[in-house]
Design a protein around this motif. Structure first.
Motif, PDB file in Angstrom:
ATOM      1  N   ILE A 183      -1.041  14.670  -3.369  1.00 16.07           N
ATOM      2  CA  ILE A 183      -1.533  16.038  -3.276  1.00 16.07           C
ATOM      3  C   ILE A 183      -2.353  16.318  -4.525  1.00 16.07           C
ATOM      4  CG2 ILE A 183      -0.893  18.475  -3.307  1.00 16.07           C
ATOM      5  CD1 ILE A 183       1.532  17.782  -1.615  1.00 16.07           C
ATOM      6  N   ILE A 184      -3.655  16.558  -4.348  1.00 14.56           N
ATOM      7  CA  ILE A 184      -4.531  16.762  -5.500  1.00 14.56           C
ATOM      8  C   ILE A 184      -4.887  18.229  -5.714  1.00 14.56           C
ATOM      9  CG2 ILE A 184      -5.480  14.435  -5.422  1.00 14.56           C
ATOM     10  CD1 ILE A 184      -7.948  15.577  -4.007  1.00 14.56           C
ATOM     11  N   LYS A 185      -4.705  19.050  -4.668  1.00 20.39           N
ATOM     12  CA  LYS A 185      -4.921  20.498  -4.809  1.00 20.39           C
ATOM     13  C   LYS A 185      -3.929  21.235  -3.913  1.00 20.39           C
ATOM     14  CE  LYS A 185      -9.902  20.509  -5.862  1.00 20.39           C
ATOM     15  NZ  LYS A 185     -11.246  20.982  -5.403  1.00 20.39           N
ATOM     16  N   ASP A 186      -3.492  22.384  -4.377  1.00 15.53           N
ATOM     17  CA  ASP A 186      -2.581  23.228  -3.605  1.00 15.53           C
ATOM     18  C   ASP A 186      -2.937  24.674  -3.939  1.00 15.53           C
ATOM     19  OD1 ASP A 186      -0.568  24.510  -2.273  1.00 15.53           O
ATOM     20  OD2 ASP A 186       1.070  23.342  -3.127  1.00 15.53           O
ATOM     21  N   ASN A 187      -3.778  25.273  -3.104  1.00 11.72           N
ATOM     22  CA  ASN A 187      -4.319  26.587  -3.399  1.00 11.72           C
ATOM     23  C   ASN A 187      -4.018  27.578  -2.296  1.00 11.72           C
ATOM     24  OD1 ASN A 187      -5.585  25.638  -5.766  1.00 11.72           O
ATOM     25  ND2 ASN A 187      -7.361  24.950  -4.592  1.00 11.72           N
ATOM     26  N   LYS A 188      -3.907  28.824  -2.680  1.00 13.66           N
ATOM     27  CA  LYS A 188      -3.888  29.911  -1.712  1.00 13.66           C
ATOM     28  C   LYS A 188      -5.291  30.089  -1.153  1.00 13.66           C
ATOM     29  CE  LYS A 188       0.437  31.027  -2.421  1.00 13.66           C
ATOM     30  NZ  LYS A 188       1.453  30.861  -1.395  1.00 13.66           N
ATOM     31  N   ALA A 189      -5.373  30.341   0.155  1.00 11.79           N
ATOM     32  CA  ALA A 189      -6.681  30.545   0.766  1.00 11.79           C
ATOM     33  C   ALA A 189      -7.232  31.910   0.382  1.00 11.79           C
ATOM     34  CB  ALA A 189      -6.593  30.434   2.287  1.00 11.79           C
ATOM     35  N   ASN A 190      -8.521  32.065   0.566  1.00  9.10           N
ATOM     36  CA  ASN A 190      -9.198  33.299   0.121  1.00  9.10           C
ATOM     37  C   ASN A 190      -8.776  34.546   0.875  1.00  9.10           C
ATOM     38  OD1 ASN A 190     -10.712  31.930  -1.795  1.00  9.10           O
ATOM     39  ND2 ASN A 190     -12.339  31.448  -0.337  1.00  9.10           N
ATOM     40  N   GLN A 243       0.835  -1.209   0.000  1.00  8.79           N
ATOM     41  CA  GLN A 243       0.000   0.000   0.000  1.00  8.79           C
ATOM     42  C   GLN A 243       0.870   1.260   0.000  1.00  8.79           C
ATOM     43  OE1 GLN A 243      -2.692   0.304   3.301  1.00  8.79           O
ATOM     44  NE2 GLN A 243      -3.841   1.998   2.401  1.00  8.79           N
ATOM     45  N   ILE A 244       0.613   2.150  -0.953  1.00  2.16           N
ATOM     46  CA  ILE A 244       1.327   3.414  -1.042  1.00  2.16           C
ATOM     47  C   ILE A 244       0.612   4.439  -0.161  1.00  2.16           C
ATOM     48  CG2 ILE A 244       2.077   5.287  -2.552  1.00  2.16           C
ATOM     49  CD1 ILE A 244       2.153   3.296  -4.853  1.00  2.16           C
ATOM     50  N   ILE A 245       1.287   4.909   0.868  1.00  3.15           N
ATOM     51  CA  ILE A 245       0.711   5.867   1.804  1.00  3.15           C
ATOM     52  C   ILE A 245       1.008   7.298   1.360  1.00  3.15           C
ATOM     53  CG2 ILE A 245       0.554   6.567   4.218  1.00  3.15           C
ATOM     54  CD1 ILE A 245      -0.404   3.714   3.627  1.00  3.15           C
ATOM     55  N   LEU A 246       2.232   7.527   0.893  1.00  5.95           N
ATOM     56  CA  LEU A 246       2.621   8.812   0.319  1.00  5.95           C
ATOM     57  C   LEU A 246       3.235   8.537  -1.041  1.00  5.95           C
ATOM     58  CD1 LEU A 246       4.306  10.495   3.441  1.00  5.95           C
ATOM     59  CD2 LEU A 246       2.014  10.956   2.529  1.00  5.95           C
ATOM     60  N   ASN A 247       2.731   9.219  -2.058  1.00  7.79           N
ATOM     61  CA  ASN A 247       3.115   8.915  -3.432  1.00  7.79           C
ATOM     62  C   ASN A 247       3.836  10.102  -4.073  1.00  7.79           C
ATOM     63  OD1 ASN A 247       3.318   7.668  -5.922  1.00  7.79           O
ATOM     64  ND2 ASN A 247       1.242   8.212  -6.555  1.00  7.79           N
ATOM     65  N   ASN A 248       5.164  10.091  -3.981  1.00  5.25           N
ATOM     66  CA  ASN A 248       5.997  11.091  -4.648  1.00  5.25           C
ATOM     67  C   ASN A 248       5.556  12.517  -4.293  1.00  5.25           C
ATOM     68  OD1 ASN A 248       8.216  11.623  -6.372  1.00  5.25           O
ATOM     69  ND2 ASN A 248       6.804  12.198  -8.014  1.00  5.25           N
ATOM     70  N   ILE A 249       5.534  12.799  -2.994  1.00  4.38           N
ATOM     71  CA  ILE A 249       5.068  14.102  -2.495  1.00  4.38           C
ATOM     72  C   ILE A 249       6.167  15.153  -2.621  1.00  4.38           C
ATOM     73  CG2 ILE A 249       4.294  15.364  -0.438  1.00  4.38           C
ATOM     74  CD1 ILE A 249       2.178  13.509  -1.538  1.00  4.38           C
ATOM     75  N   ASN A 250       5.797  16.287  -3.198  1.00  2.00           N
ATOM     76  CA  ASN A 250       6.672  17.458  -3.252  1.00  2.00           C
ATOM     77  C   ASN A 250       5.933  18.632  -2.626  1.00  2.00           C
ATOM     78  OD1 ASN A 250       9.203  16.834  -5.064  1.00  2.00           O
ATOM     79  ND2 ASN A 250       7.462  15.834  -6.052  1.00  2.00           N
ATOM     80  N   LEU A 251       6.570  19.255  -1.631  1.00  8.17           N
ATOM     81  CA  LEU A 251       5.897  20.340  -0.918  1.00  8.17           C
ATOM     82  C   LEU A 251       6.937  21.224  -0.243  1.00  8.17           C
ATOM     83  CD1 LEU A 251       3.041  21.378  -0.012  1.00  8.17           C
ATOM     84  CD2 LEU A 251       3.347  19.987   2.044  1.00  8.17           C
TER      85      LEU A 251
END
Length: 215
Positions: A206-213, A14-22
């Motif tokens: 990571i499916i979304k990476d947005n600035k908050a309003n 099971q892949i828990i973290l998949n090539n995360i860049n942050l």
């Protein structure tokens, strides 16, 4: 700055973290969202150096938390979702924090008071015998008193009543604007006035990476 590059973690097949860049910049206020099993808490543990990943790298102000965890954690405080069953008294726990970090006991007591917990009434009690809300208040006060550059919170208000939640957010807004704050929370409405970045995870990605309003 926290720099996460190509982090992958598997448990069995099971892949828990998949090539995360942050990359998390200094003073950023970040909310990490996602359903249960999305990988949020695992990512927190990676940052804390508690989990060794299969691939990738992480640095906290240039320090690898796996290779040099002691120095990396000088920059970090963490409030877990589930308080550990510590048998220390509240007093012993607070004094341990003071002796092992730069925290000041008066600051701890002051934060507890702001959260409506009187140290003089509770300091002799074993931590594990406190109510869920009281445990959370103690852990929050300890983390805040350390004055770490980065403070991470995993569902920090889950055990707090509405009044305590409001006071907790007031403390962050008034005294921690220059700190990096990282939240895992399903209570988006509570932190929306603080965060300026929202990252959404799903199944280890990571499916979304947005600035908050509010930024």
């Amino acid at each position: 700055m926290i720099k996460i590059e190509n982090i992958t973690k598997k448990f069995g097949s099971q892949i828990i973290l998949n090539n995360i860049n942050l990359n998390i910049q200094d003073s950023q206020k970040l909310l990490i969202m996602g359903q249960n099993g999305a990988g949020k808490s695992t990512l927190m543990k990676v940052i804390l150096g508690e989990i060794i990943c299969d691939n990738g790298s992480i640095s906290i102000d240039g320090i690898d938390p796996i290779k040099d965890r002691k120095n990396a954690l000088k920059y970090l405080s963490f409030v877990p979702q589930t308080p550990p069953p510590l048998r220390l008294s509240v007093s012993d726990l607070c004094h341990y924090c003071v002796s092992s970090t730069k925290a000041n006991l008066n600051d701890i007591i002051s934060y507890l008071k702001e959260l409506d917990l009187e140290y003089k009434k509770e300091y002799k009690k074993p931590f594990y015998k406190l109510s869920g809300g009281m445990k959370q208040k103690v852990l929050i006060a300890l983390a805040l008193a350390r004055e770490s550059k980065t403070i991470m919170f995993d569902e920090p208000t889950a055990n707090l009543d509405p009044k305590a939640r409001e006071k907790f957010m007031d403390i962050l807004n008034s005294k921690f604007q220059s700190h990096t704050l990282i939240f895992i929370s399903h209570r988006v409405s509570e932190v929306k006035g603080i965060v300026n970045r929202i990252v959404e995870m799903d199944l280890g990605n990571i499916i979304k990476d947005n600035k908050a309003n509010n930024e």
